[in-house]
Scaffold this motif. Structure first.
Motif, PDB file in Angstrom:
ATOM      1  N   MET A   1     -77.967  38.562  15.188  1.00  0.00           N
ATOM      2  CA  MET A   1     -78.402  39.532  13.867  1.00  0.00           C
ATOM      3  C   MET A   1     -77.854  38.965  12.815  1.00  0.00           C
ATOM      4  O   MET A   1     -77.838  38.447  12.713  1.00  0.00           O
ATOM      5  CB  MET A   1     -77.559  40.679  13.828  1.00  0.00           C
ATOM      6  N   ILE A   2     -79.163  39.350  11.671  1.00  0.00           N
ATOM      7  CA  ILE A   2     -78.458  38.678   9.907  1.00  0.00           C
ATOM      8  C   ILE A   2     -78.424  39.911   9.518  1.00  0.00           C
ATOM      9  O   ILE A   2     -79.429  40.652   9.137  1.00  0.00           O
ATOM     10  CB  ILE A   2     -79.779  37.341  10.244  1.00  0.00           C
ATOM     11  N   ASN A   3     -77.562  39.595   8.016  1.00  0.00           N
ATOM     12  CA  ASN A   3     -77.596  40.613   7.087  1.00  0.00           C
ATOM     13  C   ASN A   3     -78.770  40.374   5.720  1.00  0.00           C
ATOM     14  O   ASN A   3     -78.721  39.446   5.155  1.00  0.00           O
ATOM     15  CB  ASN A   3     -75.902  40.621   6.408  1.00  0.00           C
ATOM     16  N   VAL A   4     -79.091  41.594   5.833  1.00  0.00           N
ATOM     17  CA  VAL A   4     -80.164  41.429   4.345  1.00  0.00           C
ATOM     18  C   VAL A   4     -80.023  42.084   3.269  1.00  0.00           C
ATOM     19  O   VAL A   4     -79.119  44.014   4.168  1.00  0.00           O
ATOM     20  CB  VAL A   4     -81.826  41.258   4.603  1.00  0.00           C
ATOM     21  N   GLU A   5     -80.156  42.389   2.930  1.00  0.00           N
ATOM     22  CA  GLU A   5     -80.257  44.392   2.003  1.00  0.00           C
ATOM     23  C   GLU A   5     -81.877  44.737   1.779  1.00  0.00           C
ATOM     24  O   GLU A   5     -82.527  44.195   1.719  1.00  0.00           O
ATOM     25  CB  GLU A   5     -79.601  43.626   0.203  1.00  0.00           C
ATOM     26  N   VAL A   6     -81.808  45.971   0.944  1.00  0.00           N
ATOM     27  CA  VAL A   6     -83.124  47.015   0.955  1.00  0.00           C
ATOM     28  C   VAL A   6     -83.010  47.366  -0.589  1.00  0.00           C
ATOM     29  O   VAL A   6     -81.906  48.286  -0.320  1.00  0.00           O
ATOM     30  CB  VAL A   6     -83.927  47.940   1.616  1.00  0.00           C
ATOM     31  N   ALA A   7     -83.685  47.038  -1.655  1.00  0.00           N
ATOM     32  CA  ALA A   7     -83.660  47.576  -2.743  1.00  0.00           C
ATOM     33  C   ALA A   7     -85.150  48.255  -3.482  1.00  0.00           C
ATOM     34  O   ALA A   7     -85.623  47.809  -3.342  1.00  0.00           O
ATOM     35  CB  ALA A   7     -82.817  46.597  -3.774  1.00  0.00           C
ATOM     36  N   TYR A   8     -84.329  49.288  -3.257  1.00  0.00           N
ATOM     37  CA  TYR A   8     -85.170  50.005  -5.391  1.00  0.00           C
ATOM     38  C   TYR A   8     -84.925  50.787  -6.368  1.00  0.00           C
ATOM     39  O   TYR A   8     -83.387  50.958  -5.953  1.00  0.00           O
ATOM     40  CB  TYR A   8     -86.079  51.681  -3.916  1.00  0.00           C
ATOM     41  N   ALA A   9     -85.240  50.680  -7.144  1.00  0.00           N
ATOM     42  CA  ALA A   9     -84.790  51.327  -8.045  1.00  0.00           C
ATOM     43  C   ALA A   9     -85.634  52.467  -8.964  1.00  0.00           C
ATOM     44  O   ALA A   9     -87.238  52.036  -9.437  1.00  0.00           O
ATOM     45  CB  ALA A   9     -84.637  50.225  -8.657  1.00  0.00           C
ATOM     46  N   LEU A  10     -85.490  53.079 -10.038  1.00  0.00           N
ATOM     47  CA  LEU A  10     -86.210  54.654 -10.827  1.00  0.00           C
ATOM     48  C   LEU A  10     -84.985  54.284 -11.896  1.00  0.00           C
ATOM     49  O   LEU A  10     -84.497  53.659 -11.526  1.00  0.00           O
ATOM     50  CB  LEU A  10     -85.859  55.596 -10.011  1.00  0.00           C
ATOM     51  N   PRO A  11     -86.361  54.201 -12.730  1.00  0.00           N
ATOM     52  CA  PRO A  11     -85.586  54.419 -14.314  1.00  0.00           C
ATOM     53  C   PRO A  11     -84.086  54.667 -14.608  1.00  0.00           C
ATOM     54  O   PRO A  11     -83.129  54.496 -15.226  1.00  0.00           O
ATOM     55  CB  PRO A  11     -85.368  54.932 -15.200  1.00  0.00           C
ATOM     56  N   GLU A  12     -83.653  56.070 -13.445  1.00  0.00           N
ATOM     57  CA  GLU A  12     -82.689  56.495 -13.481  1.00  0.00           C
ATOM     58  C   GLU A  12     -81.373  56.710 -12.154  1.00  0.00           C
ATOM     59  O   GLU A  12     -79.857  56.594 -12.303  1.00  0.00           O
ATOM     60  CB  GLU A  12     -81.885  57.943 -14.127  1.00  0.00           C
ATOM     61  N   GLU A  13     -81.767  55.403 -11.788  1.00  0.00           N
ATOM     62  CA  GLU A  13     -81.237  55.378 -10.138  1.00  0.00           C
ATOM     63  C   GLU A  13     -81.807  54.682  -9.838  1.00  0.00           C
ATOM     64  O   GLU A  13     -82.590  53.795  -9.679  1.00  0.00           O
ATOM     65  CB  GLU A  13     -81.592  56.748  -9.550  1.00  0.00           C
ATOM     66  N   GLN A  14     -80.634  53.340  -8.926  1.00  0.00           N
ATOM     67  CA  GLN A  14     -81.127  52.062  -7.681  1.00  0.00           C
ATOM     68  C   GLN A  14     -80.364  52.640  -6.714  1.00  0.00           C
ATOM     69  O   GLN A  14     -79.054  53.337  -6.643  1.00  0.00           O
ATOM     70  CB  GLN A  14     -80.721  50.377  -8.797  1.00  0.00           C
ATOM     71  N   LYS A  15     -80.875  51.885  -5.684  1.00  0.00           N
ATOM     72  CA  LYS A  15     -79.495  52.274  -4.808  1.00  0.00           C
ATOM     73  C   LYS A  15     -80.284  50.722  -3.912  1.00  0.00           C
ATOM     74  O   LYS A  15     -81.545  50.612  -3.628  1.00  0.00           O
ATOM     75  CB  LYS A  15     -80.445  53.594  -3.064  1.00  0.00           C
ATOM     76  N   ILE A  16     -79.322  50.267  -3.223  1.00  0.00           N
ATOM     77  CA  ILE A  16     -79.349  48.750  -2.827  1.00  0.00           C
ATOM     78  C   ILE A  16     -78.528  49.004  -1.638  1.00  0.00           C
ATOM     79  O   ILE A  16     -77.186  49.482  -1.187  1.00  0.00           O
ATOM     80  CB  ILE A  16     -78.768  47.207  -2.907  1.00  0.00           C
ATOM     81  N   ILE A  17     -79.013  49.019  -0.289  1.00  0.00           N
ATOM     82  CA  ILE A  17     -78.829  49.755   0.831  1.00  0.00           C
ATOM     83  C   ILE A  17     -79.129  47.729   2.069  1.00  0.00           C
ATOM     84  O   ILE A  17     -79.968  47.263   2.313  1.00  0.00           O
ATOM     85  CB  ILE A  17     -79.584  50.302   2.075  1.00  0.00           C
ATOM     86  N   PRO A  18     -77.207  47.777   2.593  1.00  0.00           N
ATOM     87  CA  PRO A  18     -77.226  46.194   3.189  1.00  0.00           C
ATOM     88  C   PRO A  18     -78.041  47.075   4.958  1.00  0.00           C
ATOM     89  O   PRO A  18     -76.991  48.024   4.765  1.00  0.00           O
ATOM     90  CB  PRO A  18     -75.578  46.198   3.203  1.00  0.00           C
ATOM     91  N   VAL A  19     -78.838  45.868   5.608  1.00  0.00           N
ATOM     92  CA  VAL A  19     -78.923  46.192   7.034  1.00  0.00           C
ATOM     93  C   VAL A  19     -78.883  45.031   7.562  1.00  0.00           C
ATOM     94  O   VAL A  19     -78.761  44.107   8.030  1.00  0.00           O
ATOM     95  CB  VAL A  19     -80.726  46.554   6.246  1.00  0.00           C
ATOM     96  N   LYS A  20     -78.411  45.274   8.763  1.00  0.00           N
ATOM     97  CA  LYS A  20     -78.428  44.135   9.572  1.00  0.00           C
ATOM     98  C   LYS A  20     -79.750  44.182  10.846  1.00  0.00           C
ATOM     99  O   LYS A  20     -80.468  45.548  11.472  1.00  0.00           O
ATOM    100  CB  LYS A  20     -77.146  44.566  10.738  1.00  0.00           C
ATOM    101  N   VAL A  21     -80.698  43.280  10.999  1.00  0.00           N
ATOM    102  CA  VAL A  21     -81.543  43.725  11.901  1.00  0.00           C
ATOM    103  C   VAL A  21     -81.684  42.128  12.270  1.00  0.00           C
ATOM    104  O   VAL A  21     -81.251  40.924  12.469  1.00  0.00           O
ATOM    105  CB  VAL A  21     -82.929  43.024  10.407  1.00  0.00           C
ATOM    106  N   GLU A  22     -82.849  42.401  12.972  1.00  0.00           N
ATOM    107  CA  GLU A  22     -82.489  41.302  14.702  1.00  0.00           C
ATOM    108  C   GLU A  22     -83.412  40.105  13.787  1.00  0.00           C
ATOM    109  O   GLU A  22     -84.387  39.467  12.575  1.00  0.00           O
ATOM    110  CB  GLU A  22     -83.475  41.408  15.781  1.00  0.00           C
ATOM    111  N   LEU A  23     -82.747  38.560  13.922  1.00  0.00           N
ATOM    112  CA  LEU A  23     -83.769  37.194  13.655  1.00  0.00           C
ATOM    113  C   LEU A  23     -84.590  37.407  13.674  1.00  0.00           C
ATOM    114  O   LEU A  23     -85.595  38.515  15.352  1.00  0.00           O
ATOM    115  CB  LEU A  23     -82.779  36.237  14.765  1.00  0.00           C
ATOM    116  N   GLY A  24     -85.389  36.823  12.907  1.00  0.00           N
ATOM    117  CA  GLY A  24     -87.256  37.334  13.305  1.00  0.00           C
ATOM    118  C   GLY A  24     -87.835  38.262  12.762  1.00  0.00           C
ATOM    119  O   GLY A  24     -88.824  38.429  12.423  1.00  0.00           O
TER     120      GLY A  24
END
Length: 105
Positions: A1-24
């Motif tokens: 497993m590797i650690n990555v982040e998924v990010a999305y932003a609006l002008p008034e709000e942003q979210k960064i979600i840490p996620v563990k995913v399989e290698l590959g």
């Protein structure tokens, strides 16, 4: 497993979600696993453009992630960047003009 982040932003709000995913795993896999669509239902992982650390990727379904990558989901631009820059410059010029005229009184 590797650690990555998924990010999305609006002008008034942003979210960064840490996620563990399989290698590959791909950028698309990370977006799905993050469940960010539950937070921002306007996201369409099958169509929205994505990037990794600000660099656009062509096909999120084939872009394999590395440890620590941040997948960014991009929203459509509401205004052309050149137009936005010109608008900001015009406002600044107007503000400076008003300040110059009030200081000369």
């Amino acid at each position: 497993m590797i650690n990555v982040e998924v990010a999305y932003a609006l002008p008034e709000e942003q979210k960064i979600i840490p996620v563990k995913v399989e290698l590959g795993s791909t950028a698309y896999d990370a977006v799905i696993r993050s469940r960010i669509v539950e937070v921002f239902p306007q996201i369409n992982p099958d169509e929205d453009p994505m990037g990794i650390f600000g660099k656009s990727i062509r096909d999120p379904k084939t872009e394999v992630l590395k440890e620590g990558a941040r997948v960014e989901i991009y929203r459509p631009l509401t205004i052309d960047p050149k137009v936005a820059r010109a608008n900001r410059a015009a406002k600044l010029k107007e503000k400076q003009s008003k300040a110059d005229s009030s200081s000369s009184e």
